[in-house]
Scaffold this active site. Structure first.
Site, PDB file in Angstrom:
ATOM      1  N   GLU A 195     -33.723   0.943   7.817  1.00 56.61           N
ATOM      2  CA  GLU A 195     -32.899   2.007   8.599  1.00 56.61           C
ATOM      3  C   GLU A 195     -33.394   2.003   9.925  1.00 56.61           C
ATOM      4  O   GLU A 195     -34.522   2.214  10.226  1.00 56.61           O
ATOM      5  CB  GLU A 195     -33.691   3.345   7.881  1.00 56.61           C
ATOM      6  CG  GLU A 195     -33.014   4.446   8.373  1.00 56.61           C
ATOM      7  CD  GLU A 195     -33.747   5.769   7.674  1.00 56.61           C
ATOM      8  OE1 GLU A 195     -33.898   5.690   6.460  1.00 56.61           O
ATOM      9  OE2 GLU A 195     -34.162   6.915   8.416  1.00 56.61           O
ATOM     10  N   ASP A 208     -28.831   5.538  11.101  1.00 55.49           N
ATOM     11  CA  ASP A 208     -29.028   6.794  10.478  1.00 55.49           C
ATOM     12  C   ASP A 208     -28.787   8.138  11.432  1.00 55.49           C
ATOM     13  O   ASP A 208     -29.206   8.010  12.462  1.00 55.49           O
ATOM     14  CB  ASP A 208     -30.627   7.050   9.685  1.00 55.49           C
ATOM     15  CG  ASP A 208     -30.661   8.327   9.099  1.00 55.49           C
ATOM     16  OD1 ASP A 208     -29.843   8.591   8.124  1.00 55.49           O
ATOM     17  OD2 ASP A 208     -31.794   8.916   9.507  1.00 55.49           O
ATOM     18  N   LYS A 212     -37.549   2.525   5.128  1.00 59.00           N
ATOM     19  CA  LYS A 212     -37.014   3.952   5.779  1.00 59.00           C
ATOM     20  C   LYS A 212     -38.001   4.277   6.941  1.00 59.00           C
ATOM     21  O   LYS A 212     -39.082   3.516   7.115  1.00 59.00           O
ATOM     22  CB  LYS A 212     -37.103   4.866   4.720  1.00 59.00           C
ATOM     23  CG  LYS A 212     -36.001   4.435   3.711  1.00 59.00           C
ATOM     24  CD  LYS A 212     -35.804   5.794   2.596  1.00 59.00           C
ATOM     25  CE  LYS A 212     -34.531   5.783   2.008  1.00 59.00           C
ATOM     26  NZ  LYS A 212     -34.375   6.922   1.209  1.00 59.00           N
ATOM     27  N   LYS A 247     -29.180   9.248  -5.002  1.00 60.71           N
ATOM     28  CA  LYS A 247     -29.519  10.704  -5.409  1.00 60.71           C
ATOM     29  C   LYS A 247     -28.492  10.990  -6.329  1.00 60.71           C
ATOM     30  O   LYS A 247     -27.459  11.690  -6.346  1.00 60.71           O
ATOM     31  CB  LYS A 247     -28.894  11.365  -4.059  1.00 60.71           C
ATOM     32  CG  LYS A 247     -29.696  11.212  -2.906  1.00 60.71           C
ATOM     33  CD  LYS A 247     -29.273  11.923  -1.481  1.00 60.71           C
ATOM     34  CE  LYS A 247     -30.411  11.499  -0.381  1.00 60.71           C
ATOM     35  NZ  LYS A 247     -29.817  12.121   0.798  1.00 60.71           N
ATOM     36  N   ARG A 254     -18.264  19.211 -26.683  1.00 55.98           N
ATOM     37  CA  ARG A 254     -19.177  19.385 -25.615  1.00 55.98           C
ATOM     38  C   ARG A 254     -19.735  18.448 -24.715  1.00 55.98           C
ATOM     39  O   ARG A 254     -19.729  18.018 -23.666  1.00 55.98           O
ATOM     40  CB  ARG A 254     -19.902  20.735 -25.841  1.00 55.98           C
ATOM     41  CG  ARG A 254     -20.780  21.223 -24.584  1.00 55.98           C
ATOM     42  CD  ARG A 254     -20.164  22.027 -23.570  1.00 55.98           C
ATOM     43  NE  ARG A 254     -18.729  22.411 -23.610  1.00 55.98           N
ATOM     44  CZ  ARG A 254     -17.587  21.989 -22.643  1.00 55.98           C
ATOM     45  NH1 ARG A 254     -18.000  21.117 -21.695  1.00 55.98           N
ATOM     46  NH2 ARG A 254     -16.584  22.322 -22.550  1.00 55.98           N
TER      47      ARG A 254
END
Lengths: 288, 288, 288, 288, 288, 288
Positions: free
Chosen positions: A206, A227, A176, A144, A109
């Site tokens: 960004e 963006d 950002k 992410k 597994r």
């Protein structure tokens, strides 16, 4: 990619992969080990098994399977028939293994969870890459990723023909919207960063409009992230920049839109879904 | 589930969740920490942010967000507006947080990666559960979880209204085809297991035909897994067993088929996809 | 730097520093704790102590002292009078602390070992920086750091006014002589790297002659390291490159030579001694 | 010591050394491993390298180099030409190694950082020891070691011909000025300690005057530390004690003063600089 | 000891105790936490409980109970009524605690397992100590402790009025029969050790006859262990040595024989059973 | 059991045992390793030793001895003459080992501490089992185990012929008096649990009277624990239940009472003393 094609990818050192595999085995074995096999399978029984792709896809994480088996039976024989980065057809054998039956069933597994998940990422990445074929655009990942598996998942993206964005908060600068807001503007943010960043650190910013893009260009960052730009704006941005800075398109990317985005002339297309929403590649372990 | 509905789920102890959160933060901060915020944001700046659902879904993992923030700013204020197991509409605020700007921006990705992934699992589970509504069938997970995150992902399944299969190789017995083969039959496998299993351990056996089901029934396992049975066979199995043993349908389950399977009369439907292929729930962190 | 001057340096997150401090305390406390204080000092005794510089220098690592004290007496009061990056004169008080006597005496050595070592690095860095004053050259560190302390030691270099080279083998590319030899030349090595490196990764190459420098320039790396160049060659290199690429001088750098090297026009001077051979800054802990 | 001479030192168990080496490798490899070698060096390339002393010194930490190589290439051949505790001349080969090129290049910095640092300590210790030659005085270390490396650094001191003071707060008693102050006097401190200390624990007390020395002698500690005594006072102390108690001179010791201190008749001279300020021994890794 | 009497024992630092407590809690909570309380007890329920001695004994390990509760409910109130080293009668309250019901019930077993085991050791030690009362002999422990709990168990021995032998292989020298055999005799073993041991390390040698004792005495070890000596031989040994060296009797010690052994005049009696065979002290947790 | 008889027990995976062994070795070796052997025994000396039972008993934990030796001398030869679960007479050889003398002497105490403790548990378990022979009652353990050693100690119970109760708070449900009180009755507690428990989780409830037993029976738990029932009540309970539910007797069990309890007709008798109060089995390590 079609079966037999292969992206050449350098393997991660076992020193990075092995602790993750051992943690996964320990999580699965718990306090008493595999009580089913202990009850059913004689201690001395041996087994020959084959890892087989049930669906077509691109492989990543064979080292996880090899190390899971070795951790429970150091004397087992593990023979790879395919490699990371290689496309397989449904039904193809990925690797064969021969060893103690209890050890192999206990490792199964963990081996499949890791190899299936990573191959799922590689397979999804390859799908995006194929839709951007013929353009200058490379498909890249994001941060992410699954907590604890970032090194493996970014390796899987490379196996699918993608490239990696930064690996953490510490190895590159990405300004950002929150940073821009705190600094009072893109240009000021870039100036502050320039004064602070080391010489081995790249700087990306960004922007969310062509106006901001122009402001950013003045400060010569290494990369500019566009963006959620409309296609027309991406095209205008690419025309404006003409290769002076690397351009990354971000936001609203899926398998339907990625081709059009790639044809706008941007250099990079980042896709969070590569690591946060890739379905597993179905791989099974069959008796041989 | 529609927004506002809620599955009541007991929280995991922080002692289980916190080490995972800290590992994820350490992975993201690397050796130098968040070099962008260090360059752009004054050390004393504060920020108010809201975790906001961008898509509708069912929440899981709020504790991860709370603990990620607390790990980097023990003095930050974290206020939940929703709870694990609660359905949210797009645009709804999940929690608000107020604290040091650098700490919040450094915790952001870890918080979102964990909460988004777990809420994705809860949301997908809820979709399966809703399609089985009105039947006796419960949706359950498998051991096809992310290495290192099993406790959290099984919690997320409960948040979506599902139930949990065993947590590892050590807490329950599940006799699979390889075990049956090694023992020379379902009945012999069950007899060996019966002699070995503790009194607090349940026993399940996998069968792949009605004939094997009948053989298994003789040995009175707690649960029988019907592997890849056609709908008609599932129906016949349920009629045959009539509640004497818990029946689990497994294999070939997706959102299109789960309703029909549920209506065959089985007790449980196990779905590996809940944890191995759930897309993330899109959650953002907005300034307030 | 003279006492009172200060390099503004952003602090590392406690999440990075605290595990190192706790490991150091555990190493010192061993299996029985501080048996001397247990024998001599009443459990309820309190103590007021001051961290005092015995020699002039530049501070780094105050957080280590604060966290060492907090780990053994969470209720102790720790008040900084100086900050990381600040120059102090001999006899100046760095911080005062008030808490349980046993806890403070047990934390003393760990606090001083870390703060003294890091301040020694900052102090030595500041000496190099001052000798390069008035030139464009920045003083940078290397990977010749103490195993386990790299994040802290690179922070200390920043406290002394230096800058950081890469943090590990994974966050930037540095092509050295062995790589060049394996590739059959500088240009080929750079071409291979270019095909492999991600867009957020900078590329540096080491050259050992002006001829190699010219070859490297063709491939436009981000940084070129001039290894063990004579002063005249450094000057010629700087003239040749005229700011098109960042130039790093490396090798044979000490406090006597660094000024001349800085005046050749190179951008960076890397000094392994900053972290591998800095004597400790003498700091004591006095009763108040 | 001159090249070829050797202090016979017993090796530390690998069980103590290996975790430190693996931690150092993990710190250096980070999340992506050695990206330069992955880009430049074929996976199957092999390399023969020699660890070579660039400066004369005394060796310590060969096991670190051996274990660093083995951790990345278990099949590599590592052959020591010198041993811990052996003096080498500049240019002498310390060990030769043969293995996978990528593994060797990735292990290089960890191996050199540890062996260089430890050999630096051994070399500095040997310098102190040679200046005390012909006297009864032994050179000993302190607890002013690098956090995490105490076991290795104290081993390095032995390699240089020095001896070890206590290893932590828990394995011996050392009554310092703060303890004396808290007890109201040297004699009372020793009485309290005597009542508390186990039979396998030695007791040392620090005194700062001949008067305190006399007071301490009454209580028969195992060792008395003479803190910052003038040479004349050290001589008087040695005459007074005449071997009844072990005497340790501490404070103000450097390479210029250690000879005179040794000739006062004290038994031990403790030198913090051995571990907190030893410059690294320059060792390189050359192609063979 | 009778209820109310107390051995004054200095507490271990929480930094040593807490990791053990957290490991024990994690072992008990497993992957899903306390599923019984989650099913039965409302999340907001509170509970008041008392730790009560069911049998008379001597306490050790209260800090374990306090830290177990705090780890699961940081806001719980824990109030000690007794202290480590204090004798209690059956039925006496040791501590009262007030906090979240789920947290307290989950911490219960860990708290009791540790406190019961350590108090069992303290109680057995006190029984040995009382039988040696009125003699010069102290009762000491050995290295026959539970793996992972040595620091706690040696603390428990002190709580019972005993003293500690060495804590590990590294903090004192104990020459045993195998060492003597390897060296060719007790005297040679002591000479080799003398040349090797640091000045802060005590030296003990094991002898198995009066002849070996005489040989050992010549070399002036700090302690001599008389292994399995008959009572008459112990008496002769004590008369021979007359306090010049510390004498430890070892072997064949139980509650019936310890008094006679103590009256032979030896200084120390080591008892492995203190830590390897002490029955637990029965402590319960009652509602208040 | 008499010497030569054997309970067949499946071994735990080394992956579970080895970390415990390494932790124990590290605890014993401390910061400096075995300083006695380093001083006395030549580095190249080899030794042949035999693990010998000094008292009769049942073995458990041979893997601990094997792994302790292998951790310090990977090349040592370890040959088992007996197996876990096998009864031995005093004087019988359990295993012989041949390897580096220093390694074997350093591993000795860890090997003996673990194997002696676990064999003590197996031996005590076998004594209880023999007194229940000829009845349906099985002897089972509890969660009253040593923190960190639960997996090993529950394995040792199996070696003695006993069976295991649940392994933690998470793998089975056990409703105790506090839960019953919080729910307002046994039936209500069982109903709440029934709604919450997964299908692979067994449910047990504790009752303290025949009235409560009748109430519990209505709700059909898997197991009912009869807490501190008198013999007559146990008999009545067994008669009442007649095999419909598994009955566990608990409380007041010792070697004198266990036989009578077993003859009442209960299925299980749980004995905390198996793990919390078993004296060690005396095993020695002799030269061969």
């Amino acid at each position: 990619m079609t079966a037999g094609e292969r992206v050449v990818v350098e393997p991660l050192p076992d020193l990075i992969v092995e602790p993750i595999v051992r943690l996964a085995l320990a999580e699965d074995l718990g306090r008493a080990g595999d009580i089913t096999s202990a009850a059913c399978i004689p201690a001395e029984a041996r087994l020959g098994l084959a890892f087989v792709a049930r669906k077509p896809g691109v492989l990543a994480g064979l080292a996880c399977a090899r190390l899971a088996v070795a951790a429970l039976d150091p004397g087992a024989r593990f023979e790879s028939r395919k490699q990371d980065g290689e496309a397989v057809a449904a039904g193809e054998t990925i690797a064969v293994v021969d060893g103690g039956a209890r050890a192999l069933l206990a490792a199964e597994r963990t081996a499949l969870n890791l190899m299936g998940r990573l191959s799922g990422i590689a397979t999804l990445t390859a799908a995006y890459v194929s839709r951007a074929a013929g353009t200058r655009a490379r498909i890249i990942d994001t941060r992410k990723t699954t907590p604890g598996l970032r090194a493996l998942e970014k390796h899987a993206v490379r196996c699918g023909g993608g490239a990696n964005h930064r690996f953490g908060l510490d190895d590159a600068i990405l300004i950002k919207d929150n940073h821009v807001a705190a600094c009072g503007g893109v240009a000021e943010a870039l100036r502050r960063v320039r004064a602070h960043a080391g010489h081995m650190v790249k700087v990306e910013v960004e922007v969310d409009s062509l106006a901001q893009l122009r402001e950013a260009l003045e400060e010569k960052p290494d990369v500019i992230m566009l963006d959620n730009f409309a296609l027309a704006d991406l095209r205008e941005a690419a025309a404006l920049v003409r290769g002076r800075v690397v351009l990354e398109a971000s936001g609203g990317v899926d398998l339907d839109t990625v081709g059009d985005i790639a044809r706008t002339g941007v250099d990079l297309i980042s896709v969070g879904a590569l690591t946060h929403s890739a379905p597993v590649l179905d791989i099974g372990l069959d008796a041989v």
